[in-house]
Design a protein around this motif. Sequence first.
Motif, PDB file in Angstrom:
ATOM      1  N   LYS A 759     -49.284 -51.592  -2.281  1.00  0.00           N
ATOM      2  CA  LYS A 759     -48.582 -51.751  -3.173  1.00  0.00           C
ATOM      3  C   LYS A 759     -48.300 -50.055  -3.436  1.00  0.00           C
ATOM      4  N   ARG A 760     -48.573 -49.238  -4.030  1.00  0.00           N
ATOM      5  CA  ARG A 760     -48.418 -47.759  -4.534  1.00  0.00           C
ATOM      6  C   ARG A 760     -47.104 -46.940  -3.994  1.00  0.00           C
ATOM      7  N   LYS A 761     -47.510 -47.283  -2.421  1.00  0.00           N
ATOM      8  CA  LYS A 761     -46.225 -47.025  -1.581  1.00  0.00           C
ATOM      9  C   LYS A 761     -44.836 -47.538  -1.522  1.00  0.00           C
ATOM     10  N   LEU A 762     -45.289 -48.550  -1.698  1.00  0.00           N
ATOM     11  CA  LEU A 762     -43.809 -49.369  -1.878  1.00  0.00           C
ATOM     12  C   LEU A 762     -43.086 -48.960  -3.137  1.00  0.00           C
ATOM     13  N   LYS A 763     -44.039 -48.596  -4.545  1.00  0.00           N
ATOM     14  CA  LYS A 763     -43.193 -48.412  -5.299  1.00  0.00           C
ATOM     15  C   LYS A 763     -42.505 -47.290  -5.426  1.00  0.00           C
ATOM     16  N   GLU A 764     -43.242 -45.544  -4.705  1.00  0.00           N
ATOM     17  CA  GLU A 764     -42.978 -45.049  -5.268  1.00  0.00           C
ATOM     18  C   GLU A 764     -41.465 -45.035  -3.433  1.00  0.00           C
ATOM     19  N   ILE A 765     -40.923 -45.529  -2.972  1.00  0.00           N
ATOM     20  CA  ILE A 765     -39.910 -46.021  -2.403  1.00  0.00           C
ATOM     21  C   ILE A 765     -38.930 -46.289  -3.166  1.00  0.00           C
ATOM     22  N   GLN A 766     -37.378 -45.023  -3.306  1.00  0.00           N
ATOM     23  CA  GLN A 766     -36.816 -45.350  -3.806  1.00  0.00           C
ATOM     24  C   GLN A 766     -35.586 -46.624  -3.270  1.00  0.00           C
ATOM     25  N   SER A 767     -35.392 -45.881  -2.374  1.00  0.00           N
ATOM     26  CA  SER A 767     -34.156 -47.141  -1.340  1.00  0.00           C
ATOM     27  C   SER A 767     -33.792 -48.154  -1.176  1.00  0.00           C
ATOM     28  N   GLU A 768     -32.605 -48.920  -1.467  1.00  0.00           N
ATOM     29  CA  GLU A 768     -33.050 -49.880  -1.232  1.00  0.00           C
ATOM     30  C   GLU A 768     -32.021 -50.839   0.317  1.00  0.00           C
ATOM     31  N   ASP A 769     -32.317 -49.681   0.722  1.00  0.00           N
ATOM     32  CA  ASP A 769     -31.753 -49.942   2.221  1.00  0.00           C
ATOM     33  C   ASP A 769     -33.160 -50.971   3.276  1.00  0.00           C
ATOM     34  N   PRO A 770     -32.482 -51.676   3.813  1.00  0.00           N
ATOM     35  CA  PRO A 770     -33.980 -52.326   4.877  1.00  0.00           C
ATOM     36  C   PRO A 770     -34.575 -51.888   5.072  1.00  0.00           C
ATOM     37  N   GLN A 771     -33.060 -51.135   6.483  1.00  0.00           N
ATOM     38  CA  GLN A 771     -33.766 -50.565   7.768  1.00  0.00           C
ATOM     39  C   GLN A 771     -34.884 -49.103   7.511  1.00  0.00           C
ATOM     40  N   ALA A 772     -33.947 -48.512   6.357  1.00  0.00           N
ATOM     41  CA  ALA A 772     -34.556 -47.575   5.778  1.00  0.00           C
ATOM     42  C   ALA A 772     -35.873 -47.245   4.971  1.00  0.00           C
ATOM     43  N   VAL A 773     -36.123 -48.231   4.074  1.00  0.00           N
ATOM     44  CA  VAL A 773     -37.529 -48.826   3.777  1.00  0.00           C
ATOM     45  C   VAL A 773     -38.485 -48.942   5.181  1.00  0.00           C
ATOM     46  N   ALA A 774     -38.508 -49.911   6.102  1.00  0.00           N
ATOM     47  CA  ALA A 774     -38.697 -49.891   7.168  1.00  0.00           C
ATOM     48  C   ALA A 774     -39.274 -48.693   7.881  1.00  0.00           C
ATOM     49  N   ASP A 775     -38.861 -47.851   8.262  1.00  0.00           N
ATOM     50  CA  ASP A 775     -39.169 -46.518   8.799  1.00  0.00           C
ATOM     51  C   ASP A 775     -39.926 -45.614   7.354  1.00  0.00           C
ATOM     52  N   ILE A 776     -39.273 -45.874   6.570  1.00  0.00           N
ATOM     53  CA  ILE A 776     -40.668 -44.741   5.817  1.00  0.00           C
ATOM     54  C   ILE A 776     -41.776 -45.291   5.620  1.00  0.00           C
ATOM     55  N   ILE A 777     -42.074 -47.116   5.706  1.00  0.00           N
ATOM     56  CA  ILE A 777     -42.832 -47.336   5.689  1.00  0.00           C
ATOM     57  C   ILE A 777     -44.576 -47.235   6.877  1.00  0.00           C
TER      58      ILE A 777
END
Length: 818
Positions: A759-777
């Motif tokens: 949950k903490r890592k998801l809150k820290e992600i600022q991007s709204e792009d699904p592919q970018a979020v998947a790559d960051i996780i």
Amino acid sequence: MQKIERELIFQAQPQGVMEGLFERIGAKIEHLFMKKGFLLVIVGFLLGRALILAKIAPFALPFFAAVFLMRKEKTGQAAIALVLGALSTSIPSAGFTFGSIGAFFIFHLIFSKISKNQLKMLPINVFVASLVTRLTLTYISMHEITYYDVMMSFIEAGLGYILTLIFIQSVPLLSTRRRKQALKNEEIICLIILFASVLTGTIGWSFYNISVEHVLSRYLVLLFAFVGGAAIGSTVGVVTGLILSLANVASLYQMSLLAFSGLLGGLLKDGKKYGVAIGLMIGTLLIGLYGEGTNELMPTIFESCLAMFMFFLTPQSFISRIAKFIPGTDEHAQEQQQYMRKIRDVTAKRVEQFSRLFQALSNSFNYHGLNGHEEDDQQKEIDYFLSNITEKTCQTCFRKSKCWEENFNTTYDYMVEIMHECENQPKKQSSSLQREWNNHCVKAAKVYEEIKQELSFYHANQRLKKQVKESRRLVADQLLGVSQVMEDFAKEIQRERENHQLQEDQIIEALAGMGIELGQIDIYSLKSGNVDIEISIPYCHGTGEAEKVIAPMLSDILGETIVVKKEECAPYPHGYCHVTLGSARAYVVETGVAHAAKGGALISGDCYSTIELGAGKYAIAISDGMGNGERAYLESNETLVLLQKILQSGIEEKVAIKSVNSVLSLRTTDEIFSTLDLAMIDLQDASVKFLKIGSSPSFIKRGEQIKKIEASNLPIGIIKDFEVDVVSEQLKSGDLLIMMSDGVFEGPSHVENYDVWMKRKLKEIQSEDPQAVADIILEEVIRTSGQIQDDMTVIVAKIKHNIPKWAAIPVYPSKKAQ
């Protein structure tokens, strides 16, 4: 009283009695003409009389040959009718007809030895028989044969060859009843030629200066012009007039009269019989003045009037029966529609029968689990168990009668108590129970030993029965799901296309007001959210007129967003483009995927799938096979393939997952299991259902809020029966749905609480792009753990409002379809 009732019934149903009487008379007439062959006799008599240029008789032998091939049992009747018809004209003509029929049989015996294909050899047989007979009779009568005689004989034989091919197509139409098959164009032309040839046999018949062949030919034109329109009417007129003019050159102008009258009558058929009759009268006046002049105009007018009188007397039922066999007529279209409706109803009925069959099988399989006698069955199992024990111990004991006859209840209760104690405490027995049993039974130790040995078989039998019961329940659920799908399919088959003529006219008018021409429009459905329209528009030169103009205008007319589903541009200029338009989804899903195999390998044991189902639902699934590598990949991939096929068939999600589980659990004895994480998103209201089978939690990110989604279900394939927990949530536009395998969720090795960390890592992600979020996780998990310890897959889906590319174009409110 009975007499009064009979009179009332008779008075109440006079019309039904008369209709039944007419039907019986019509059936008898049809039986006489069709079955008995009386129609063939009449046609044969007239064809025997038919001559061309008063010398050539090409009609008789081809007709006889066609009857010989198609209705061999009527050959004698046809031969007699042909000879009698020829005899009514002249004795030499009758001699030629009789001689050619005899020659036909002689050459038939010869050609049958050369080839067994009668259809192929029949025209040749007619040609040779006609030629030989005509030359022989000419030589007998004239004692010489000139070049003119040879030429005329070859012309007659050649016409006989062609007419044989024509009569083979048309004679069966006069001798058999065709109920469903429509006439082909070739059959229509052949039938018209046969009718015209028959009319040739009436040449020379007249009364009060009125020619019979003129009356009948014009009646034939009226009939076919009324049935088939201008094309059929003019064709009948040309063919009939041509053949009649060949028989009598003086009647050459009749071809123009019949052709022109057939054309006018067909064009005026919307005026019913009166319109067709007016067309004939106009043609008679114009062509009559041109051909005969005013002196001979009255007889031809009387002939047309007599033909019209016969036409008006023709029953509508007879005309309708003829129209059913002519392609393009309303009667033919209704007949075909009725036939297709019957086929549809039969198909739907068969599907419903299969649906009821599967439902009955489902009830049969589920019966044993719903009868409510589990306690009685368990008591019977205990009785069978104890009977096996007593058979081995008490049967040969000298105290059998004392224990089981005098103290039955006490002995039975002791043994049941011992059985339960051995089940619950197999290694430690109750000393008090053992002491009491020793005092009661002389073979106490042996009974104890037998109970312990039989318990293993008893438990195995219980497990087997439980598995069978669970398998029955699984099969029952699957059969019930198939039954529901087939029942829905039967309803879809029976649902006829709705009549949207009013809406079609309104749409055409509205688009025409904006300067848009439609070639054709077909509305299949106007149901909200399921609009289905097909249109054809003139060649648009690739400008996208349908997407940019027509779809936005329809969006305003229908009150919902309409988009182009499919477009086929015309392959050449001045052609028509075909466009399919339908309702746009209220929401769209944009996905991003990131995955990695354990240790950086090429093959991952995780599989994923994102598919849009036909029911307006979007499915996202992740399957994680047990272990890693190719075997785990095959297991998880097979799970997703099975699930995708079953979901696309329309079966409910719960039943689909249970079906996949039963297939995988019954397929092999290997302990290979797979998890399944499924999300079903409704694209109309953005609601989502989560079905988690042994999978990791999912998360919904809405701004700064993170919501965890989880359910407790064992992986697929471990047990044969389980209840699928469904978690429902409501998504909003802009939400992110994050689904992951256990390799991602449990990837960080040093983390104690995976939920809080994720949950903490998801809150820290600022991007709204699904592919970018998947790559960051995925990158965060790998960086935190330092290595790829397991197969990792993460899918991020973003829910967005479906904003059309082009805004709706407003039209006048009065033009909107209601």
